[in-house]
Structure formats: C-alpha cells, structure tokens
Design a protein around this motif. Structure first.
Motif, mmCIF file in Angstrom:
data_model
loop_
_atom_site.group_PDB
_atom_site.id
_atom_site.type_symbol
_atom_site.label_atom_id
_atom_site.label_comp_id
_atom_site.label_asym_id
_atom_site.label_seq_id
_atom_site.Cartn_x
_atom_site.Cartn_y
_atom_site.Cartn_z
ATOM 1 N N GLN A 1 -1.109 18.524 -16.416
ATOM 2 C CA GLN A 1 0.340 18.402 -16.330
ATOM 3 C C GLN A 1 0.988 19.783 -16.287
ATOM 4 O OE1 GLN A 1 2.796 18.058 -19.591
ATOM 5 N NE2 GLN A 1 4.305 16.702 -18.654
ATOM 6 N N TRP B 1 -2.006 12.497 1.357
ATOM 7 C CA TRP B 1 -0.832 12.223 0.521
ATOM 8 C C TRP B 1 0.042 11.240 1.270
ATOM 9 C CZ3 TRP B 1 0.163 12.338 -4.296
ATOM 10 C CH2 TRP B 1 1.474 12.235 -4.761
ATOM 11 N N TRP C 1 5.920 12.506 -11.141
ATOM 12 C CA TRP C 1 4.570 12.223 -11.639
ATOM 13 C C TRP C 1 4.350 12.712 -13.070
ATOM 14 C CZ3 TRP C 1 1.162 16.267 -12.825
ATOM 15 C CH2 TRP C 1 -0.096 15.848 -13.284
ATOM 16 N N GLN C 2 4.874 13.914 -13.372
ATOM 17 C CA GLN C 2 4.595 14.481 -14.698
ATOM 18 C C GLN C 2 5.173 13.630 -15.828
ATOM 19 O OE1 GLN C 2 6.765 16.266 -16.971
ATOM 20 N NE2 GLN C 2 8.609 15.763 -15.803
ATOM 21 N N LYS C 3 6.146 12.783 -15.493
ATOM 22 C CA LYS C 3 6.689 11.884 -16.515
ATOM 23 C C LYS C 3 5.647 10.833 -16.902
ATOM 24 C CE LYS C 3 10.103 10.218 -14.180
ATOM 25 N NZ LYS C 3 11.261 9.381 -13.879
ATOM 26 N N GLU C 4 4.781 10.503 -15.939
ATOM 27 C CA GLU C 4 3.824 9.420 -16.153
ATOM 28 C C GLU C 4 2.567 9.890 -16.882
ATOM 29 O OE1 GLU C 4 4.692 6.326 -15.214
ATOM 30 O OE2 GLU C 4 6.579 7.197 -14.516
ATOM 31 N N LEU D 1 -4.621 1.615 -18.880
ATOM 32 C CA LEU D 1 -3.471 2.404 -18.423
ATOM 33 C C LEU D 1 -3.819 3.887 -18.380
ATOM 34 C CD1 LEU D 1 -0.701 0.541 -20.422
ATOM 35 C CD2 LEU D 1 -0.975 0.572 -17.947
ATOM 36 N N ASP E 1 -5.688 4.462 -15.223
ATOM 37 C CA ASP E 1 -4.781 4.522 -14.069
ATOM 38 C C ASP E 1 -4.109 5.893 -13.972
ATOM 39 O OD1 ASP E 1 -5.406 1.959 -13.447
ATOM 40 O OD2 ASP E 1 -3.512 1.069 -14.124
ATOM 41 N N GLN E 2 -3.689 6.416 -15.113
ATOM 42 C CA GLN E 2 -3.034 7.726 -15.111
ATOM 43 C C GLN E 2 -3.996 8.821 -14.669
ATOM 44 O OE1 GLN E 2 0.049 8.379 -15.319
ATOM 45 N NE2 GLN E 2 0.653 6.286 -15.787
ATOM 46 N N GLY F 1 -4.342 8.723 -11.042
ATOM 47 C CA GLY F 1 -3.134 9.312 -10.457
ATOM 48 C C GLY F 1 -3.181 10.832 -10.486
ATOM 49 N N HIS G 1 -5.453 12.105 -7.798
ATOM 50 C CA HIS G 1 -4.770 11.954 -6.509
ATOM 51 C C HIS G 1 -3.750 13.077 -6.292
ATOM 52 C CE1 HIS G 1 -2.906 10.089 -3.104
ATOM 53 N NE2 HIS G 1 -1.869 9.595 -3.752
ATOM 54 N N VAL G 2 -2.910 13.319 -7.288
ATOM 55 C CA VAL G 2 -1.875 14.346 -7.164
ATOM 56 C C VAL G 2 -2.494 15.729 -6.973
ATOM 57 C CG1 VAL G 2 -0.132 15.604 -8.523
ATOM 58 C CG2 VAL G 2 -0.024 13.114 -8.337
ATOM 59 N N THR H 1 -5.355 2.675 -7.260
ATOM 60 C CA THR H 1 -4.939 1.799 -8.349
ATOM 61 C C THR H 1 -3.659 2.285 -9.003
ATOM 62 O OG1 THR H 1 -6.249 3.091 -9.878
ATOM 63 C CG2 THR H 1 -7.305 1.156 -8.927
ATOM 64 N N TRP H 2 -3.156 3.377 -8.520
ATOM 65 C CA TRP H 2 -2.063 4.009 -9.251
ATOM 66 C C TRP H 2 -0.803 4.062 -8.406
ATOM 67 C CZ3 TRP H 2 0.384 8.610 -7.859
ATOM 68 C CH2 TRP H 2 1.212 9.164 -8.825
ATOM 69 N N MET I 1 3.516 5.428 -8.470
ATOM 70 C CA MET I 1 4.443 6.314 -9.142
ATOM 71 C C MET I 1 5.136 5.638 -10.321
ATOM 72 S SD MET I 1 4.689 9.416 -8.612
ATOM 73 C CE MET I 1 4.653 10.632 -7.325
ATOM 74 N N GLY J 1 3.951 3.057 -12.016
ATOM 75 C CA GLY J 1 3.036 2.280 -12.844
ATOM 76 C C GLY J 1 2.808 2.896 -14.208
ATOM 77 N N GLY J 2 2.175 2.149 -15.083
ATOM 78 C CA GLY J 2 1.732 2.707 -16.336
ATOM 79 C C GLY J 2 2.745 2.630 -17.456
ATOM 80 N N LEU J 3 2.381 1.950 -18.500
ATOM 81 C CA LEU J 3 3.175 1.923 -19.720
ATOM 82 C C LEU J 3 4.663 1.682 -19.489
ATOM 83 C CD1 LEU J 3 1.626 4.809 -21.845
ATOM 84 C CD2 LEU J 3 0.966 2.434 -21.704
ATOM 85 N N LEU K 1 11.779 14.604 -19.497
ATOM 86 C CA LEU K 1 12.455 13.907 -18.400
ATOM 87 C C LEU K 1 12.157 12.405 -18.386
ATOM 88 C CD1 LEU K 1 14.301 14.587 -16.058
ATOM 89 C CD2 LEU K 1 12.291 15.127 -14.678
ATOM 90 N N GLY K 2 10.914 12.056 -18.676
ATOM 91 C CA GLY K 2 10.510 10.647 -18.659
ATOM 92 C C GLY K 2 11.315 9.789 -19.622
#
Lengths: 573, 179
Positions: A103, A142, A199-202, A243, A246-247, A250, A253-254, B2-3, B5, B7-9, B62-63
């Motif tokens: 991150q 992407w 993305w960084q929020k996730e 979860l 999944d992160q 992600g 991928h990023v 599987t992911w 933007m 998604g998740g929690l 930010l989230g």
C-alpha cells in the motif's frame, strides 16, 4: 560565486525536513545539507512505562508507519524477555507487514513521487483516443483503458483543476522543461493516480481483519491478538480470510498490471536519471519476513546484509546487537552526549537536546556547526543508505533467484545494466520491483496461514511471559524490521519491570542524517551532490532525488510542521 | 479475476462519521483525539454515528469517508487565537483554508483528505471541523490546562452539531436519538 537553494519542507506528507543545496557556477550542486527541523524525543515519553504498552505509543510516532513501529516495539520487548512467538503470529505479522509495504509503495509512487515526473496540467491537453492506444500498449492487462474512460477522467480532472483545487497536486513545477512525458502519458498516469487512490482504501482492510481495527491495529507482546476460528462468528473466520485473499489478488493485479507498467513507461522517458542521484553507493538491510522465527536471519525473505561502495560481489554481515557495528554520532546534531562522548550504540543511547542553531525562522544553516535534530547513525563508521534499493541490491547481490529475476527483467526492458540501479531512478524502480515481490509473498504467506489452520494450529500468541513476575530483574532487547522506507530498529532496556531506556533509529535518520565526525555526508546529501540543475528557481531535480527516498520526517523528526501545509520555498541568492 | 474495486468488507456504514485527528504524543496536538473520547462517552449508544480515531494518518483515512453523508472532524486548529478557543468551521470557511496556508498542525492531512475525497466524488455532503486552539504543541502526553478546560465546551459544540444534523435531515432515522 556559490548560490544556495533552500527547499523547506520537501515532504508532501507530514513531517519536516529542510534541504539546502549550494550550487557551483555551472548550476551543479556542490554541497548539500539535510536537516530535521523538529525535535522528536519519543524516547523520553517511554521511560518508566510498562514495556508491554510501548507498542501502542510507538504506533503513534508516525502517521504512515503505524504498524511497522508497533512491530519493532513488540519484537524488542519479546527479544528482551526471551519470547519466541508462534508460527501463526509470524505469518500474520508478515501479512500485515507486506500489506503495509505494498500500500505504501503504491501511494508513494502515484501520490507522492509521480508528480515529480508527471505533469498534471499537461495531461489536460491529451487526446483520449491516443491515450487509449498508449494504455493498450503500455498496460495491456489493466482493464480501464478505453477512449471513453480517458475522456471521462480528463473531464473530471479538468473540473477539479478549474475549481482552483490544485492544492493536492502542489509542490511541483508544472510546465518545467524537465518534464518529458507527452500529454497522453501524463493523462494515463494521472488516471492511474485516481485508480490507486481508490484501491488503497480497500487493501488496508487486511489490517482491520488481523489487527482488529485500523488505523492503529492491535499488536500484543507474545504474538498477535487476532483470534482465529474458521467457523466462528466472532473471530477471524473463513469468510474474512476469503476477503483477505480477494484483497491480495487485487494487490497483485494493481502492482503487476498498473504500477509496474507505469513505472517502466515513465522511466523510459528519463534515461539521464539512471546516472544522477546515486549518492553513497553503500547499503544496509537488517532483513525481515521470518520463515523460521525472527532468530534465524538466513530464512528471511528479505535477506540481511551490507554492500559497500557499489561492490555487488560481496554482501557483508550486519548485527544490530553489536555495539561496535551501529553507532549514533552527534557531531553535527543538536544533542549532547555525557562525558564528552561523540558516538553511542542505541542501547546506551541518550536523548538530551542541545539546540545551538539559529532562531527560527532562519534563512540558512551553518554547515560548519550542528545543523539537524537528526543524529548520524553509521555502520562500522560508514554512512549507508537504507530502503527498497538497499533491499533489492542485497537480495540481488546475494544471489536470491526471485530478486535476480525481477531486477534482470526490468533492466532488460529498459536496456540498462546493473550500474543503472545506483541512481535516483534506480531507487524509484527498486520500490516497484520490491512491490512485485511483496504482493506475491502476500499470497504465499496467506497460503501458509491457511495450511497451518487446516492442520489444526490456530495459536497466535504465547502469553507465558505476560506476567512481569516471570521476568528477570534487568534485560535488554532489540526489535528490527524493514519498514517501507528501510531498516528500522527499536532498542529497549528493561529494569524492575519498567522501561529504563528506549531508543529508536528510523530509516529516515539513516538516509537524512547530517554529516558525521569524519565529515562524511548522509545518504540524501550525498545523492544530491553533483546534480545538475536546469532552473535553480524551480528545483525539481532536488525533489526527484529526495522523494526517491520516500522521506517521512514524521518518522525522523516526528511530525507535522507547525505551520501546516507549505509550498516549496525557494530562495536563490 | 476475483477482485473488484468495490469488493471486500463492504459493511453497512453509519451515515455520520466523527473523525478525530491528531498526534497524541504532541500534547495539545492530540486534542482532537481527547475530544473524540469525550464525545463518544457522552453520546451513549449511537448506531448511526461512527467514531474513528484517525491519529496522524492522511490518505489512508480516505476509505472511512466513502459513503458518508456527514462528516465531523475534530482537530487542533491554530488560528492565532487564545489557547482553548473552540473553532467551528463549515463549508465556506473550509474552502477558504484550501486556498490559504498554515492554519492547523494537520492542515496537510485534513484538507488533503477532503480534497482527495472530492476528486473521487466521495466527499460527504456536509463537512464540519471542530477544533481547539492549542497552547503547547511539543513532545509530551496530556493537554495544557487551557485546552483541557476547553474540552467540555468543545464537546457541547459537537453535540449541538450532531443534533442540528439530525434536525435537518432524516439520516439518523428513529434509532439515532442518542447520537
């Protein structure tokens, strides 16, 4: 006639660092001074407290590196008390560490450093169709890259800029001739800036899963506080673990499909920066990511070692517990050591401020006297650089296959040799390559955790030494880690169940340190010396090199400039 | 893949976020966090309000703004007034600070955070910043006397703001009486 440039502060995020560069007649930097301008003194706060609480204070030192300071803190107490944490605790800590690293590196590239290379204002001139064609070529995997996408994003950006809110894109020099990207590459990069922001929020939610909360996740001396029960409702269960997976996917991928392609695309436009900003050429890594406990550095994913004078054929051993290896000097720092001492190992370290500098605000510092609130840590008397470049070089020079693979591939893509790594761009590229390793390791560590849980081991903490009655009357310990910005270590001295002394040497202190008693410059200073400046009134070159270290003086000098947000102040005389 | 933007929690979010900001190791700089504790204690059960201690984090917060209708930020604000003065900044005032420089110890953070949320189209509809003028911003734990004495007033101001938000909209529904 020597001209002097003052850039104060240079960090886009919190913290306060002042850099002064003295130019020669040909506008080349002939001398540089890096100064931390605020006193830290966290050590004083910790004295007399319960060692088990130290991590919660340390987590507040820095707004960016909360988890790394907590990790180093619990490790130093565990080391002092002789605690070995369970395997699951090491794995969860590795996952927290890697999450933070990925991150932080992505945020650094897009939100703190890219603007030194990418011209936001120029992006507004881009042709959306041409940008889509470029994106297809540069970042084919992407998914967001159509003409319509770029047209919409350019519209959003224009609206934002027109509303006069360029503030977050501050501290840059739009239209400066040193910006070389065509408008389309600028637009692509700015769009990915926004995608990275989303993305960084996730990704950071992984910290919430294992740390119970975020920001400021929970750590515990002896392991991790995360209760795991695959089928339970009130613990980290299979749903939450899915979860996390999944992160992690992600993040891979990023990093692989957006960050690395952008990094290589931008780097291709700035070949001269593979020969500028190298600096010391000496590097140090404590190592981290234990696979067999923190006591076995040979099994760390980030190997430990020192490289001196760009010699990639030799990795020297380093031991942060050895007083003859790590010393903090104060020849040019605003501190006092007792009995006329000039250098101390952190276990014996003291934090006695002795300000002798000019009364702020001041025009310039006097480099013949003390000029920084940072001490000068040295390894066996050598100034060394710490951080992603150090880690990649130590892994590469040590022959680790995964390091060789990513470094060789990137150098091949840019048609460069290993010597290109000793540069400003090399430092920036190393951070991206490290992110690629880190994202993959995240998945590896996750799979190890799942395997352990499936095998019936859900232990995450060893609390046998929780009760202070089990402790020795006196003990010392150290806790090291590799923070995103480099080698970090906390040293503790416990006496009568309380903290008798606590010393922290953060990565930015290694990198931003002032000169030592031998007159040797710190890493920032050395990297700046020799840099040619195109336009001394707009010193984008200084920003590029200093930002390539990812400075976080919130770590080193602790904090928030008292005057808040300040644009780069430039004084040429 | 599987992911996604989004998604998740993805948890249901309280419409109002009360966000404390500051450095607890820098004396009065941490007043936002102390104020947060106080507001939380006196608010009682407040299912439609979420209270978050943001520390000195910037972009990483930010989230927490995503999906909020209202945001109340608690912070130290240095406007050159008497220590302990309670400041309440709303829309226009905050916009003004974006153009200016050097108002709060965290301006870089708090205002950058709001600007980034705006850039993503995720700025909460209503933003209020409640701050206390600091006396001492240096290494140490605990507030100065003047700022400590201001806590009840500042907490009362936050309570009024939350009640005002409730009166002016239905975001609190029926369950938020105690917020």
């Amino acid at each position: 006639m020597a001209k002097r440039i003052v850039v104060d502060p240079i960090t886009r995020i919190e913290g306060h660092l002042r850099v002064e560069a003295v130019l020669d007649g040909g506008n080349r930097i002939q001398n540089a001074m890096s100064s931390g301008t605020m006193w830290r003194g966290i050590e004083v706060i910790l004295e007399g407290r319960d060692p088990r609480d130290a991590w919660a204070f340390c987590e507040r030192i820095c707004g960016v590196c909360t988890t790394t300071h907590a990790l180093a803190s619990v490790r130093c107490v565990e080391n002092s008390l002789g605690i070995q944490v369970p395997v699951n605790a090491d794995i969860i800590r590795n996952i927290m560490f890697l999450t933070q690293m990925v991150q932080d590196h992505v945020i650094h590239f897009y939100h703190l450093h890219a603007l030194d290379w990418v011209d936001v204002v120029s992006a507004l001139k881009a042709n959306p169709a041409a940008t889509a064609a470029l994106a297809q070529k540069a970042a084919p995997n992407w998914p967001l890259g159509t003409e319509g996408y770029f047209r919409d994003m350019a519209g959003t950006l224009k609206k934002f800029v027109d509303s006069g809110q360029l503030g977050i894109f501050q501290n840059a020099y739009w239209g400066h001739p040193a910006y070389k990207l065509p408008p389309e590459a600028n637009l692509m990069a700015v769009c990915h800036y926004l995608e990275a922001l989303k993305w960084q929020k996730e990704i950071i939610k992984i910290h919430t899963v294992f740390g119970g909360k975020n920001p400021h996740p929970n750590y515990i001396v002896g392991g991790m506080a995360s209760a795991i029960s695959m089928q339970g409702d009130n613990a980290v269960n299979i749903e939450r673990l899915n979860l996390v997976r999944d992160q992690i996917m992600g993040a891979i991928h990023v990093v692989e499909d957006m960050y690395l392609p952008d990094l290589l695309a931008v780097a291709g436009f700035y070949p001269e920066w593979t020969t500028i900003g190298g600096g010391l050429g000496s590097y140090m890594v404590y190592g981290d990511l234990p696979r067999n406990g923190i006591g076995d550095p040979s099994k760390f994913l980030f190997p430990r070692g020192v490289i001196l004078d760009k010699k990639l054929d030799e990795v020297l051993p380093v031991d942060p517990a050895d007083p003859s290896q790590i010393q903090e000097e104060i020849a040019y720092s605003w501190y006092d050591y007792p009995n006329g001492k000039t250098s101390l190992h952190p276990w014996d370290g003291v934090t006695i401020p002795k300000y002798t500098g000019p009364k702020p605000p001041y025009k310039e510092l006097d480099e013949s006297k003390a000029y920084s609130w940072l001490k000068s840590p040295r390894w066996k008397g050598h100034p060394v650089e710490v951080g992603p470049l150090a880690r990649m070089l130590v892994g590469f020079a040590g022959g680790r296959p995964e390091f060789k693979e990513v470094v060789t591939e990137a150098l091949g893509r840019l048609k460069l040799g290993p010597e290109a790594l000793f540069s400003t761009l090399g430092r920036t590229a190393a951070r991206g390559l490290e992110s690629r390793l880190a994202a993959r390791w995240l998945l590896d560590e996750y799979n190890r955790l799942i395997d352990n849980l499936k095998a019936g081991d859900s232990t995450t903490a060893d609390t046998r030494f929780w009760n202070p009655a089990t402790w020795n009357a006196e003990s010392k310990g150290l806790g090291f880690t590799e923070a995103p910005r480099g080698a970090l270590c906390h040293w503790i001295h416990i006496k009568d169940k309380k903290i008798a002394n606590y010393q922290i040497v953060v990565p930015s202190t290694w990198n931003a340190s002032p000169k030592d008693g031998k007159g040797q410059h710190g890493a920032y200073e050395a990297a700046l010396i020799g840099t040619p400046m195109a336009d001394p009134k707009r010193p984008v070159e200084i920003l590029r090199t200093i930002h390539s270290f990812d400075p976080c003086l919130a770590c080193a000098s602790h904090v928030l400039s008292p005057d808040g947000e300040t644009l780069a102040e430039v004084i040429v005389r | 893949m599987t992911w996604t933007m989004t998604g998740g929690l993805a948890e249901p979010r309280a419409p109002v976020l009360v966000l404390g900001i500051g450095n607890a190791l820098l004396q009065d700089d941490g007043v936002g966090l102390r104020l947060l504790e106080r507001v939380k204690e006196t608010a009682g059960p407040a299912p439609d309000c979420e209270f978050i201690d943001g520390g000195t984090q910037g972009i990483a917060l930010l989230g927490y703004l995503t999906g909020r209708e209202k945001l109340v930020m608690l912070d130290a604000i240095g406007l050159g007034g008497e220590p302990g003065t309670v400041h309440v900044l709303r829309g226009g005032d905050i916009e003004g600070f974006r153009a200016r420089r050097a108002a709060t110890p965290h301006e870089g953070n708090a205002l950058e955070l709001l600007a980034m949320a705006k850039l993503l189209g995720e700025e909460p509809g209503e933003v209020v910043i409640v701050g206390v003028e600091p006396a001492a911003v240096r290494t140490g734990i605990g507030l100065s006397d003047a700022v400590e004495a201001a806590l009840p007033r500042a907490a009362a101001a936050v309570k009024d703001i939350l009640e005002g938000m409730r009166r002016r909209s239905d975001v609190f529904g029926d369950s938020g009486k105690d917020c």
